[in-house]
Design a protein around this motif. Structure first.
Motif, mmCIF file in Angstrom:
data_model
loop_
_atom_site.group_PDB
_atom_site.id
_atom_site.type_symbol
_atom_site.label_atom_id
_atom_site.label_comp_id
_atom_site.label_asym_id
_atom_site.label_seq_id
_atom_site.Cartn_x
_atom_site.Cartn_y
_atom_site.Cartn_z
ATOM 1 N N ASN A 3 0.824 -1.215 0.000
ATOM 2 C CA ASN A 3 0.000 0.000 0.000
ATOM 3 C C ASN A 3 0.857 1.264 0.000
ATOM 4 O O ASN A 3 2.006 1.236 0.456
ATOM 5 N N ARG A 27 -4.992 2.175 -8.949
ATOM 6 C CA ARG A 27 -5.225 1.422 -7.713
ATOM 7 C C ARG A 27 -6.472 1.975 -7.029
ATOM 8 O O ARG A 27 -6.814 3.147 -7.215
ATOM 9 N N VAL A 67 -8.504 -2.138 7.136
ATOM 10 C CA VAL A 67 -7.960 -1.743 5.828
ATOM 11 C C VAL A 67 -6.504 -2.202 5.633
ATOM 12 O O VAL A 67 -6.110 -2.614 4.537
ATOM 13 N N LYS A 70 -5.249 -5.382 3.593
ATOM 14 C CA LYS A 70 -5.474 -5.500 2.146
ATOM 15 C C LYS A 70 -4.319 -4.852 1.382
ATOM 16 O O LYS A 70 -3.699 -3.919 1.891
ATOM 17 N N LEU A 71 -4.096 -5.305 0.156
ATOM 18 C CA LEU A 71 -2.948 -4.797 -0.613
ATOM 19 C C LEU A 71 -3.388 -3.889 -1.750
ATOM 20 O O LEU A 71 -4.580 -3.740 -2.023
ATOM 21 N N ASP A 72 -2.400 -3.274 -2.415
ATOM 22 C CA ASP A 72 -2.621 -2.528 -3.680
ATOM 23 C C ASP A 72 -3.352 -1.211 -3.552
ATOM 24 O O ASP A 72 -3.751 -0.638 -4.555
ATOM 25 N N GLN A 73 -3.576 -0.738 -2.339
ATOM 26 C CA GLN A 73 -4.413 0.455 -2.177
ATOM 27 C C GLN A 73 -3.571 1.729 -2.063
ATOM 28 O O GLN A 73 -2.412 1.694 -1.643
ATOM 29 N N SER A 94 1.977 -2.557 6.294
ATOM 30 C CA SER A 94 1.149 -2.734 5.099
ATOM 31 C C SER A 94 1.711 -2.021 3.875
ATOM 32 O O SER A 94 1.267 -2.244 2.760
#
Ligand code: S3P
Length: 173
Positions: A3, A27, A67, A70-73, A94
């Motif tokens: 992230n 993203r 939150v 979770k990845l890619d944010q 993260s």
């Protein structure tokens, strides 16, 4: 991908830069304050009024817990998120923490129009309050991996700086 977490004081551009960055990197963009409001069914100002800062911080911590895994944010966090040790640990684990900064007078100019939604500054002397909070919070913000001053830069320029800073870090790994 890890992230990108934008932290830093109110009015430093986390939400607008976050949105631009997310568009550019394709993203999802996650604004923690908006998630808190959605979950609570109330605005940040109303949460402060009903439950005080402590009540708001509890909701903020719950949202960080949900939150961070979770990845890619691209995540824009509220200005006080790093005051909580667990938040720092979860967000650092993260992804990359990018702290946006700005000179106090620039922050004041940017936040004046949104004072009703910024309960911590919405008192008799916002400049004094923001300088006090900036001093108190300096050690928290110093925990970020990268710091970018947004005072004299456009949103796109800051987004570009963030991308460059991340590339440099990836190359140094
Ligand atoms: C806060 C900043 C606000 C919001 C809340 C508390 C803070 O978010 O989370 O009013 O403690 O600095 P922004 O930084 O997005 O304005």
């Amino acid at each position: 991908m890890r992230n990108i977490v934008l932290v830093g004081f109110m009015g430093t551009g986390k939400s607008v830069v976050g949105r631009a960055l997310a568009r550019r990197l394709k993203r999802p963009f996650v604004d923690l304050d908006r998630l808190i409001e959605k979950g609570a069914g109330r605005s940040v100002a109303k949460i402060f009024a009903d439950s005080g800062e402590a009540g708001f911080r509890e909701l903020e911590q719950e949202v960080v817990r949900a939150v961070a895994p979770k990845l890619d944010q691209v995540i824009a966090a509220g200005g006080g998120v790093l005051l909580n040790e667990e938040n720092v640990r979860l967000l650092k684990a993260s992804g990359i923490l990018v702290c946006l900064t700005a000179r106090p007078e620039v922050i004041l100019k940017r936040t004046l129009k949104m004072l009703p939604s910024r309960p911590l500054l919405n008192g008799p002397n916002p400049l004094e309050k923001l300088e006090e909070l900036l001093t108190l919070r300096a050690p928290s913000y110093a925990q970020a991996h990268v710091t970018i001053d947004t005072s004299d830069r456009s949103v796109e320029e800051v987004a570009e700086e963030v991308v460059k800073a991340i590339e440099v870090r990836e190359e140094c790994r």
